[in-house]
Write a protein that holds these residues in place. Structure first.
Motif, mmCIF file in Angstrom:
data_model
loop_
_atom_site.group_PDB
_atom_site.id
_atom_site.type_symbol
_atom_site.label_atom_id
_atom_site.label_comp_id
_atom_site.label_asym_id
_atom_site.label_seq_id
_atom_site.Cartn_x
_atom_site.Cartn_y
_atom_site.Cartn_z
ATOM 1 N N ARG A 225 0.803 -1.223 0.000
ATOM 2 C CA ARG A 225 0.000 0.000 0.000
ATOM 3 C C ARG A 225 0.838 1.275 0.000
ATOM 4 N N LEU A 226 1.900 1.292 0.787
ATOM 5 C CA LEU A 226 2.636 2.543 1.001
ATOM 6 C C LEU A 226 4.113 2.224 1.201
ATOM 7 N N MET A 227 4.952 2.868 0.391
ATOM 8 C CA MET A 227 6.396 2.632 0.478
ATOM 9 C C MET A 227 7.116 3.959 0.714
ATOM 10 N N THR A 228 8.146 3.902 1.547
ATOM 11 C CA THR A 228 9.033 5.056 1.689
ATOM 12 C C THR A 228 10.459 4.535 1.607
ATOM 13 N N CYS B 297 10.739 12.908 -3.605
ATOM 14 C CA CYS B 297 9.853 12.499 -4.704
ATOM 15 C C CYS B 297 8.608 11.812 -4.151
ATOM 16 N N HIS B 298 7.496 12.067 -4.782
ATOM 17 C CA HIS B 298 6.202 11.490 -4.405
ATOM 18 C C HIS B 298 5.631 10.818 -5.650
ATOM 19 N N PHE B 299 5.573 9.491 -5.631
ATOM 20 C CA PHE B 299 5.053 8.730 -6.768
ATOM 21 C C PHE B 299 3.671 8.178 -6.450
ATOM 22 N N THR B 300 2.762 8.356 -7.390
ATOM 23 C CA THR B 300 1.472 7.670 -7.327
ATOM 24 C C THR B 300 1.518 6.534 -8.329
ATOM 25 N N GLU C 204 -3.736 2.896 -6.342
ATOM 26 C CA GLU C 204 -3.597 3.795 -5.187
ATOM 27 C C GLU C 204 -2.455 3.385 -4.256
ATOM 28 N N PHE D 172 1.257 4.265 -3.081
ATOM 29 C CA PHE D 172 2.055 5.485 -3.046
ATOM 30 C C PHE D 172 3.498 5.158 -2.654
ATOM 31 N N GLY D 173 4.424 5.918 -3.224
ATOM 32 C CA GLY D 173 5.836 5.712 -2.911
ATOM 33 C C GLY D 173 6.555 7.034 -2.715
ATOM 34 N N GLY D 174 7.174 7.200 -1.579
ATOM 35 C CA GLY D 174 7.978 8.384 -1.307
ATOM 36 C C GLY D 174 9.459 8.024 -1.362
ATOM 37 N N ARG E 199 10.834 1.132 3.708
ATOM 38 C CA ARG E 199 9.749 0.612 4.535
ATOM 39 C C ARG E 199 8.576 0.376 3.598
#
Lengths: 327, 327
Positions: free
Chosen positions: B149-152, B219-222, B226, B228-230, B250
């Protein structure tokens, strides 16, 4: 110092703990927020610290009858602004749950009421008082890493089962303002820079049947001086994780890097890497009581509370509309 | 299997290490990249692994004389695409330093050359082969955290003193493509999602007199679904830090969270939290040699290399132009 409490949602633990530590303060009245059932939880919470407040069914009656010096507000999030305005208009100082408002209309009305009154306002951005974050913040203020250049902050919570009104975005206000507010607050608190623009995204996917509650969000803030701040927010922390939350910030500066994670603070600077000893725990509400008494300043000014709430609402707007939003 | 090496910039260690571990491979020829001085470093590097290549002053002469099976390319970053095209047009397989190109024109020309040829291509996204990242990636592929769901992701390097051509954005290509490429690569590698749009910012502030070299970027990738990757990138790691780089990712999924940091992998899932044992180290270039020999597949396909380079160039464009860029 008479305290009136409105609402039994959110972080009233700060209030009870602060009153217990402040001999000059007493909880004089309690009432539920506009959308809440009754004052029972507030009464029992107050009783546990040997306080015996009068209980009211309507918070405005409580305000008019008790005339508190400070009104604490922690009700359903969409009602924060309305209750704040009622208290401020009556001349009470307010200690509010964050975000101060969940709509821009509510925000502007609260701001106008505050500007027209002669009261003090602070809010429950309690992580400024967390020993690890406070230690890191003070080190940065003292120049430990030089000029702040790049920040990345994280809020991750366990979801569990949230009450029905949390499933309704209009009542809940959104995960960026509710959970993300702390991390968004750190960005201007640590850097001293002002927000310029934000790009954000959020998603309700994987929210375990919580309606409109977003389970993940990612925000990109551009600040004055080409300072950048990223904030990742989620309700994806597994139930068996060792703590409810996994709060982190990493601040990279021209002369060093500081990391807060797992309640620890690690600094890398010209001398190498080391863990920092933590500052002692302080009382968020106790310090607001002292501020109202003219004795000291809280770590969270009214301007901080408004700035953070405004940034939360613009980030949510960016995520809702899929576009860059200027401050 | 004849290897021809072009350029002595970047990660030729992968090549030497892979050749040393592959008895069927030999370094037949070496030449400097178009903007480099001479082949001496390549010759001495090859000699250290008991290879005695012919040395050339011009890489095209080397290609025509040696006719390598595989050409490895690690020269000044702005020259990757040109050298790649020359090698691909001659029918050589290529193992290229990332990013494959530093301009969209170069990228498109390389892509066209590759599509028109019957060669294999991989690139030096060597952190896919880092035991910690490979371990985490495989766990995610096997469903350890459910849907991503969400990566940083983070890339942080010490700056030190970089050569003059790194100060020139046109020659260097930018910190997002050079340093950030690894982290940007992880986003589609871990999630399996495709990039949809990017918003990014970068700054040359605090770059210690390195001209146009950006010291920080965010950087903010969509992505599809849905997701998301920062990505935060910096050259701000202090000289006295215990390692050159501080690489992290993470990944929060519907059923768990996995963290890679400091060479360790921590998984939180339905069973609680635990550190994962690391997979054994594998050879990035050795596996490409095996792929060319038809024996197995490298972890980095040509499509991966093009996708990551494209994402880097669009992120840099977003940062340069201050706007959202669609894929």
């Amino acid at each position: 110092m008479k305290i009136g409490m409105v609402g039994s949602t959110g972080h009233n633990g700060y209030v009870f703990s602060g009153v217990a530590a402040s001999p000059e303060a007493s909880i004089a009245g309690v009432a539920p927020g506009p959308a809440e059932d009754g004052p029972e939880r507030l009464v029992s919470g107050a009783n546990r610290i040997d306080q015996s407040p009068k209980a009211f069914g309507d918070y405005r009656e409580m305000l008019d009858a008790v005339k508190p010096d400070i009104v604490t507000i922690a009700c359903h999030y969409a009602d924060h602004a309305q209750v704040g305005i009622e208290a401020i208009k009556r001349g009470h100082h307010v200690f509010m749950e964050k975000p101060l408002a969940t709509t821009m209309e509510g925000f502007n009305a609260l701001r106008a009421a505050f500007d027209a009154a002669d009261v003090q306002l602070s809010c429950m951005l309690g992580l400024r008082y967390d020993p690890a974050f406070m230690t890191a913040w003070r080190a940065v203020q003292h120049g430990a890493i030089g000029d702040v250049r790049l920040m990345t902050a994280q809020k991750s919570y366990k979801l569990g089962r949230r009450p029905e009104w949390n499933h309704d975005r209009d009542r809940f206000g959104g995960t960026i303002p509710w959970v993300g507010s702390h991390a968004i607050d750190w960005l201007h608190w640590f850097s001293g820079a002002a927000f310029e623009r934000v790009y954000a995204a959020h998603s309700t996917y994987a929210n375990d049947d919580h309606g409109g509650l977003e389970a993940s969000a990612l925000c990109h803030f551009t600040m004055t001086g080409e300072v950048f701040g990223g904030v990742n927010i989620d309700y994806l922390r597994p139930a068996k994780a060792p703590s409810h939350g996994d709060d982190r910030i990493r601040v990279a500066g021209a002369d060093g890097v500081i990391d807060v994670s797992g309640g620890r603070v690690e600094l890398i600077d010209g001398s190498g890497v080391r863990e920092m000893p933590l500052e002692p725990k302080r009382e968020i509400f106790g310090e607001f009581i002292d501020q109202v008494a003219g004795m000291s300043m809280s770590l969270i000014s009214a301007e901080d509370a408004f700035t953070t709430t405004h940034a939360c609402l613009l980030a949510r707007q960016s995520a809702d509309e899929g576009r860059i939003v200027q401050f």
